[in-house]
Design an enzyme around this catalytic site. Sequence first.
Site: not given
Length: 322
Positions: A38, A36, A76, A217, A220, A31, A34
Amino acid sequence: MQLQLATQHNIEYYGEIGMGTPAQRFKVLFDTGSANTWLPSSSCPTTDIACQRHKQYNSQQSSSYVANGSKFSLAYGAGMVSGYLSQDTLHLAGAQLSGLTFGEITQHHQTIFESMSFDGIVGLAFAAIAWHETTPFLELLCQQRKIQQCLFSVYLRQQPVAAQAAGELLFGGVNSARYKGELHYVPVSGEGYWQIQLSGVAVRGKLIDNNVAAIVDTGTSLILLPQRVLGSLYAALGARMLGDIYSLSCKLEELPAVAMHLGNFTLTLTPADYVVEIEGLCISIFVPFNYDFWVLGDVFLRRYYTVYDAEGSGRMGFAEAV
Ligand SMILES: *[C@@H]1O[C@H](CO)[C@@H](O)[C@H](O)[C@H]1NC(C)=O
Ligand SMILES: *[C@@H]1O[C@H](CO)[C@@H](O)[C@H](O)[C@H]1NC(C)=O
């Protein structure tokens, strides 16, 4: 360092990573919107359906796991996830990135995560929008000199429904076989995001927005734009209200291109890029939201090959994809 990306319905694109020692495999969305990283946690409760439907990271089965435990939540566009931080080694296309702080998700707050094909997210943006005092993926990759140049490139394709080969993510290089003409570079204009400054957006020569920021992005699907622009954009495209839907002509040859200017260079979206036909109705993929910038998502990235260069103060390169 090259990764193949797969897609579901051209809405999400994802690739494969490993986490821990030995590597546990996951499908992740890379992504650019962003910073981070996870993964679902094996410690999530059985009531969390999104977690149960995806691969889960189990720290007890990793010899390189380092505990942290700080709690976090992330919001998000699609919803919120929460959990706690951990640290481990990420495996990517044969390379190993040690000491990456990432989130173990114990709760997905929206049901939309249940239906997603990817298990987790690897954020490719900058530290300014990452967890405080953590080094995000790209910066760690460059710090540990896993790539010679601190940059990556993205190539996305439109595919029938589901496909294993729907794109390519290249760390440390640019693949000139994936675009035509020259790459046009512009400086990154904001802190944290892969953001550029559009000098104007025009339809048939008429300016509909002026000197506005845009975020590129991969996370998206569509194109988001400020609510204040929607009226003039739809007027310029000749959209008609049908109930609460704006419909466009299905004769694509009658519709204009949407031109996004970057100084003397122009990024163009044609009607074939921005119109989708759903049950005989032609609608656009331009979606308004309540922020004062544009978000150029996968629709844009299928038309343009993009280079994300984090050397120095950062720049982005664009060329028409082939
Ligand atoms: C957890 O990670 C954060 C961010 O790197 C750091 O500030 C914090 O000190 C760490 N906590 C522990 C217990 O390691
Ligand atoms: C376009 O602008 C860029 C940066 O301002 C400049 O480097 C480049 O030479 C210009 N190209 C043309 C064809 O004018």
